[in-house]
Design an enzyme around this catalytic site. Structure first.
Site, PDB file in Angstrom:
ATOM      1  N   GLN A   1       8.386  -2.461   7.082  1.00  0.00           N
ATOM      2  CA  GLN A   1       8.953  -2.209   5.765  1.00  0.00           C
ATOM      3  C   GLN A   1      10.471  -2.325   5.782  1.00  0.00           C
ATOM      4  O   GLN A   1      11.097  -2.278   4.737  1.00  0.00           O
ATOM      5  CB  GLN A   1       8.556  -0.797   5.292  1.00  0.00           C
ATOM      6  CG  GLN A   1       7.058  -0.594   5.168  1.00  0.00           C
ATOM      7  CD  GLN A   1       6.657   0.831   4.839  1.00  0.00           C
ATOM      8  OE1 GLN A   1       5.730   1.347   5.431  1.00  0.00           O
ATOM      9  NE2 GLN A   1       7.320   1.479   3.890  1.00  0.00           N
TER      10      GLN A   1
ATOM     11  N   ARG B   1       3.183   7.540   1.490  1.00  0.00           N
ATOM     12  CA  ARG B   1       3.606   7.247   0.127  1.00  0.00           C
ATOM     13  C   ARG B   1       4.573   8.303  -0.398  1.00  0.00           C
ATOM     14  O   ARG B   1       4.667   8.517  -1.595  1.00  0.00           O
ATOM     15  CB  ARG B   1       2.404   7.109  -0.802  1.00  0.00           C
ATOM     16  CG  ARG B   1       2.757   6.286  -2.015  1.00  0.00           C
ATOM     17  CD  ARG B   1       1.542   5.911  -2.824  1.00  0.00           C
ATOM     18  NE  ARG B   1       1.983   5.165  -3.978  1.00  0.00           N
ATOM     19  CZ  ARG B   1       1.306   4.159  -4.504  1.00  0.00           C
ATOM     20  NH1 ARG B   1       0.172   3.768  -3.967  1.00  0.00           N
ATOM     21  NH2 ARG B   1       1.761   3.546  -5.556  1.00  0.00           N
ATOM     22  N   CYS B   2       5.206   9.021   0.490  1.00  0.00           N
ATOM     23  CA  CYS B   2       6.315   9.877   0.103  1.00  0.00           C
ATOM     24  C   CYS B   2       6.982  10.306   1.367  1.00  0.00           C
ATOM     25  O   CYS B   2       6.471  11.121   2.107  1.00  0.00           O
ATOM     26  CB  CYS B   2       5.864  11.120  -0.633  1.00  0.00           C
ATOM     27  SG  CYS B   2       7.217  12.296  -0.689  1.00  0.00           S
TER      28      CYS B   2
END
Lengths: 788, 167, 288
Positions: free
Chosen positions: A222, A372-373
């Site tokens: 990422q 996702r956080c």
């Protein structure tokens, strides 16, 4: 949605269909396992069956007899090149391959290199490793016992398993408040260890070219630029300096934070490619992915709230024990070892809070990354939203009323939180009101009351969260010392079409569409004519990557700023072409015109063409701009979620009847994509709330290391999400946007947990740890004598 | 010991040699270089490898290549000619039924068979019908819509609105 | 995840398959749907040296009514059962069960015979077949023999199949009118193995008395289990809520579930009781 541009231009607010979809739909996406290079070898990894053991011997002789097995690499081999250790993103250290001890089950022990993946797998089976198992430390509380063995004996002078202590807020003021407050509530919570489990696992192809001394690394990352820097830091001493390294992040099959860290497999692949001079492919299988890659969460929290009998929240206190496993492999800014947990004072107006955290080592896989956080916002929001409901229950007030009473008001922004954040903007009352109206909240409360009389179990749960995203202002935020700005580079070709490149990397968020829309909004060039590229460090400007809902707040802002630089240049060219002064010109989407004489105008395409063919004397030719955006503050998206559950009073099965989510992420670039992000995030919030948890036994064996038992929700478990929005623009962001990807994953779990606890609260239930399964509910009903 | 098999993929016949243990998905992806079919798990749980074998959706990670000897396979690459779109592809695009795209080929191949059996599936039928396919990005709402859109399109009916319901 | 090497044959006849079984003995495994076997092989929990693929043998896949039986060929796919009209009309219990077996793709490969021959108490058909009092037809070197379902499962993953026998057919007596059957299992998520599952078939006479009843339990015992005491409570009786409660209680007492990630023993016993009650009610509705 109000749009300034036409549908053809496709600027902000248009639900443009995604530009990237065509290749995915045709099966022409290019994911890392699709990369195939001439002469490529395959790597498989031998992993430890024990959570804690000495390695007595590794015997590769049988493996090496298998035709096609080229090499078996161990920690001792890497040690010769000083490549057997690497830093984590938290500046802790991690073994690449062990030389003497394994620290968690499924840890990498040796790598088998072979001509194809079947042979590599056979080779792995044939490697014989002799272990001397030791008693592992699994429980994080026991890890701090004085008699617990010290796990990190590699660290000189280490005498315990404590990693760090962190605190924020006014401890004494908070203690005093809690001593004197009318009402104090307290709950012990565990936010379970979970795994992102993106459908694509992690992998790479490391391609070292001996002739040119150059490494091309295709990799599921990422953050390609940051990885390039890390590679140079780890392997610079053997000649892989940063200009010799190119990281290519191809299409990514979901990231969610699990593809930020550097895993040992990547480093081994690089080392082997460097030694043998051939491309090495390593793609982990699902079991390896679940069992060894970085986990998320695993926070044990003692949460307390103080307030008045009539419902005024006065203060909060949170104490955390963080289980990091074998090493601290979180991906937090170095200033914030517990990420942005300090957002946990929530959406409420009070001025007293204290939070502290201690982190420990155990014999479990390392991590502490996002799901996702990142940055621990989910843990914080769970704590504040659960304890807020607990407080409402204690004083007998409806949790919606209690929230309305305590919300920070619209006109109080920018609002200084007791832990030091400056919330940029918000309208919490409007969000909750909209959610309640959509749902028909008060009717459902009546229905619940009637059902209770009949012995039926129904619950309503609210979560009104404040997120904190967009890392970040470089004064506070870094990864391994690299400041957390992000970048955009726009090149407009003579015919008025553009290519734009970014330091971020989409993993499904739709950057190829939304970034083009931002540029279209600013320049009036149709989004369709703007090609967006990311993920190749040789071509894209440096950036920190995509995670923590930071792409729109940082790179999205950079796109707007770079486009504005171009618009400034366009104005100069237009003035030259129209033979007027710049002050006489006015901009409307796609053209400059002369004030008072709108027929005298130049379109952006005409202006760009002139930039290459007829630019003013003394001006640089071309039409390109780059911007590195360093945000002045974080952005603070918010949301109001309400969940309604029905529970079977015999089987304890939990059915989500309705779930309404109202999100406020500021100005919206593409409503279709934002809604898609919300849907996906909600299912990833449902997952840890009711289904997912990595479970270990006392020996450190994982009990659910495949998709047979690590339960990802399917379309059947996932309800039909009802979504909507309010818009409170960020005042400091160039396009008023805030970021959205993680909000629903942050906001959903407490809404679901609150609903289930609410369904059982009349039985005396005040808290349940997630994941809340029918089995857990049944045990509660059984204790209360409702079921036998 | 390798064995010779003949397999028709997307209408094209291939004579290939495989080990008995070669998984069908590996034959397709590695030997025949059609990489649209993906692998997401070890336990036939995720459905990313779904293809059609003689018209039936199956998980190609749990079928041996040799079992497909003499049979016909359709993969995502065979849904439409390059530059064209099958209604299911169009549905996924129009309804934003994909994000990272990794589960998408398997999801679409499953949907193709689902719609063949049941051209007008209800939401409930679609959800159960794709319960062997995991998606980590979309939360499934838009996949349901995409399949409904494709169902209508394939019957020549008016397609439902694709505007987001994000109000 | 890749299986260890093995050799493979896909015989075209049953005789050939049986002689291969005789030849390779314990080293051989039958490959039918493969969705229990291949995952085990990929994880290398199983490494047979020889696979006998029976999918090319004609005449093993059918659903037909014959001689008072519903006969199901062992190679019949779960999805065929799911979509069969005969089944939907007379044996809704199969519609209940197949919907809950794994997922649609797995059901396109998985076979009814395999689900039973695997001898796994977690599979769904064994309990259904117990409730329906099925017979299992095994074909071996000496020809066919029919095994009553009650004599088929006799240990953990152990069945009455001899090493050189292949399960070829399942025969289910076609019940008289006024019969109802139903199956349900609790699962952690769709496609999961049962936390507990219960199959019931009952037949009423003209006066509403329960003439015959079969109750089978899934995944709450080392082997698929018949709830004999529960059946005895109801057989020959007018079914009342009290009797149903008694039957449910007996079933939850008589099973022997193990504690695992799905829940502890007490929970599973409780679920057996609830499901027995609910499935009797559902079967009753369908019988009337």
């Amino acid at each position: 949605m109000n749009c300034k541009t036409s549908r053809e231009v496709g600027g902000m607010g248009h639900s443009l269909k995604r530009k990237e979809d065509s290749r995915f739909l045709a099966g022409k996406g290019n994911y890392v396992d699709d990369v195939k290079l001439p002469g490529m070898l395959h790597m498989d990894i031998v992993r430890s069956p024990y959570a804690y053991a000495k390695i007595k011997s590794i015997d590769a002789s049988e493996a090496l007899k298998i035709p096609g097995v080229i090499a078996v690499v161990t920690g001792k081999d890497l040690e010769q090149y000083n490549l057997h250790w690497m830093p984590t993103l938290m500046s802790d250290t991690q073994m690449v391959l062990p030389t003497d001890t394994v620290m968690y089950q499924s840890q990498e022990v040796a790598a088998v290199i072979a001509t194809d993946r079947y042979t590599a797998r056979d080779g792995k089976e044939a490697v014989k490793v002799e272990y001397e198992p030791m008693k592992p430390v699994i429980d994080p509380y026991k890890s701090l016992d004085p008699e617990a063995p010290v796990l990190r004996t590699d660290k000189e002078g280490k005498t315990d398993n404590h990693i760090w202590h962190w605190e924020v807020g006014d401890k004494d003021k908070t203690s005093k408040l809690f001593e004197e407050a009318e009402v104090v509530v307290k709950e012990q919570m565990h936010i379970p260890r979970i795994h992102v489990a993106s459908i694509e696992t992690c992998g790479c192809v490391a391609d070292y070219d001996k002739v040119n001394n150059h490494l091309t690394m295709y990799m599921t990352t990422q953050a390609p630029h940051a990885i390039r820097t890390v590679i140079a830091l780890v392997a610079g001493h053997v000649g892989l300096t940063e200009e010799k390294v190119r990281v290519i992040s191809p299409d990514i099959g979901g990231g969610f934070g699990g593809k930020v860290p550097v895993y040992p497999g990547y480093v081994i692949a690089i080392a082997v490619s460097f030694l043998v001079g051939k491309p090495i492919k390593w793609v982990e299988d699902r079991s390896e992915n679940l069992q060894a890659d970085s986990f998320a969460r695993d926070y044990h929290i003692t949460a307390e709230m103080a307030g008045t009998k009539d419902g005024k929240i006065l203060g909060t206190r949170f104490k955390i024990l963080a289980d990091h496993g074998y090493t601290d492999a979180s991906a937090n800014p170095s200033k914030f070892p517990t990420g942005l947990f300090s957002i946990g004072t929530g959406s409420y107006d009070y001025d007293t809070a204290f939070m502290e955290a201690d982190a420990v080592y155990t014999n479990k896989p390392p991590g502490g990354v996002a799901y996702r956080c990142s940055f621990r916002v989910t843990e914080a929001v769970h704590a504040i939203e659960r304890i807020t409901d607990r407080f409402a229950l204690e004083i007998g007030k409806d949790p919606a009323d209690l929230r309305m009473q305590n919300f920070i008001k619209k006109d109080q922004f920018p609002w200084k939180s007791p832990t030091g954040w400056e919330y940029d903007s918000g309208d919490y009352h409007a969000g909750l009101q909209k959610a309640m109206d959509t749902l028909g909240y008060w009717d459902l409360r009546k229905e619940q009351e009637e059902k209770r009389k009949r012995g039926e179990l129904m619950g309503i749960g609210i979560s009104t969260f404040t997120e904190i995203v967009g890392a970040g202002p470089s004064k506070d935020f870094d990864i391994l010392g690299i400041k957390m700005f992000d970048s955009a580079e726009i090149r407009v070709h003579p015919t008025g079409k553009a290519i734009a490149r970014f330091g971020t990397k989409s993993q499904g968020q739709g950057h190829e569409t939304t970034y083009a829309q931002i540029i279209a909004e600013e320049l009036g060039i149709p989004a369709e004519n703007i090609q967006v590229e990311e993920g190749d460090t040789d071509t894209a400007p440096y950036g920190l990557g995509t995670y923590a809902s930071r792409s729109t707040p940082t790179a999205g802002a950079a796109a707007a700023m770079a486009a504005r630089k171009l618009r400034d240049k366009a104005k100069k060219i237009a003035a030259h072409l129209l033979e007027v002064s710049e002050d006489d010109l006015e901009w409307e989407v796609g053209k400059f015109f002369v004030k008072g004489a709108p027929e005298k105008s130049k379109t952006i395409q005409e202006i760009v063409f002139a930039a290459y063919t007829n630019h003013p004397q003394g001006m640089e030719a071309g039409f390109e701009a780059t911007h590195y955006y360093d945000p002045p503050n974080l952005t603070f998206p918010s949301g109001a979620y309400i969940c309604v559950v029905d529970i079977d009073n015999e089987t304890a099965e939990i059915k989500i009847r309705r779930f309404v989510a109202i999100d406020d992420c500021g100005n919206i670039i593409n409503p279709m994509i934002v809604q898609g992000q919300v849907h996906g995030g909600l299912t990833q919030g449902l997952a840890p709330a009711m289904y997912e948890e990595l479970i270990y036994d006392e020996e450190g064996n994982i009990l659910n290391g495949t998709f047979m038992d690590y339960l990802l929700p399917t379309a059947v478990e996932s309800p039909n999400w009802e979504t909507g929005h309010t818009i409170t623009p960020s005042p400091h962001h160039p396009i008023g946007a805030k970021g959205v990807g993680e909000s629903p994953t942050v906001g959903a779990p407490p809404a679901i947990a609150n609903a289930i606890v609410d369904a059982l609260s009349h039985l005396g239930v005040t808290h349940m740890d997630i994941p809340i399964t029918p089995y857990k509910v049944w045990k509660v009903l059984n204790e209360k004598g409702i079921v036998q | 010991m390798k064995k010779q098999i003949t397999i028709t993929i997307n209408g094209e016949q291939h004579a290939v040699e495989v080990e008995p243990r070669t998984l069908l998905v590996h034959l397709i992806r590695e030997q025949l270089s059609m990489t649209g079919t993906h692998i997401g798990c070890d336990t036939s749980s995720c459905g990313a490898c779904t293809i059609l074998l003689d018209g039936k959706s199956i998980k190609s990670c749990t079928v041996l290549a040799i079992q497909a000897d003499g049979k016909s396979v359709q993969t995502v690459e065979g849904l439409a000619a390059p530059g064209e779109m099958h209604p299911i592809q169009e549905g996924f695009k129009e309804c934003h039924g994909l994000q990272c795209g990794f589960c998408t080929p398997g999801m679409m191949m499953r949907a193709v068979e689902l719609l063949e059996h049941n051209p007008n599936p209800t939401e409930e039928e679609i959800r159960w019908g794709i319960s062997g396919n995991l998606c980590r990005c979309t939360g499934y709402n838009n996949i349901v819509r995409a399949i409904q859109y494709a169902g209508a399109k394939m019957q020549g009916k008016e397609t439902p609105s694709t505007e987001p319901t994000f109000v | 995840m890749i299986p260890a090497p093995f050799d493979y044959a896909a015989p075209a006849t049953l005789d050939e398959a049986i002689s291969l079984l005789e030849q390779h003995g314990d080293e051989a495994k039958i490959l039918a749907g493969g969705h229990s076997l291949i995952p085990m092989m990929k994880l290398r929990f199983a490494s047979p040296e020889f696979l006998i693929d029976i999918n090319n043998i004609p005449g093993l896949s059918y659903i037909r009514e014959e001689d008072g039986y519903l006969k199901i060929g062992a190679l019949t796919r779960e999805s065929d059962l799911e979509h069969s009209d005969i089944v939907r009309n007379k044996f809704p219990i199969f519609t209940d069960a197949t919907k809950l077996i794994a997922d649609p793709q797995v059901r396109n490969m998985g076979t009814v015979g395999g689900n039973i021959a695997h001898g796994d108490a977690a599979n769904d058909h064994p309990a259904v077949m117990l409730a329906l009092r099925a017979e299992v037809v095994a074909t071996g070197p000496g020809g066919q023999r029919s095994i009553p379902i009650d004599e088929f499962f006799y240990g953990f993953y152990m069945t009455a199949l001899q090493p050189s026998e292949i399960l070829t057919e399942i025969r289910i007596p076609i019940p008289s009118a006024s019969t109802g059957n139903a199956y349900h299992k609790l699962e952690r998520k769709v496609g999961d193995y049962a936390t507990a599952g219960v199959a019931v078939q009952l037949t009423l006479d003209g006066s509403g008395t329960c003439q015959e009843i079969g109750i089978g339990l899934t995944n709450v015992n080392p082997t698929p289990l018949r709830a004999t005491r529960s059946e005895d409570v109801l057989r020959g009786q007018k079914i009342t809520d009290e009797l149903i409660a008694q039957a449910a209680k007996f079933a939850s007492e008589d099973c022997s579930p193990s504690s695992d990630l799905r829940g502890d023993e007490a929970y599973k016993r409780s679920m057996v009781g609830v499901l027995v009650k609910r499935m009797i009610h559902k079967a009753l509705e369908r019988a009337r």
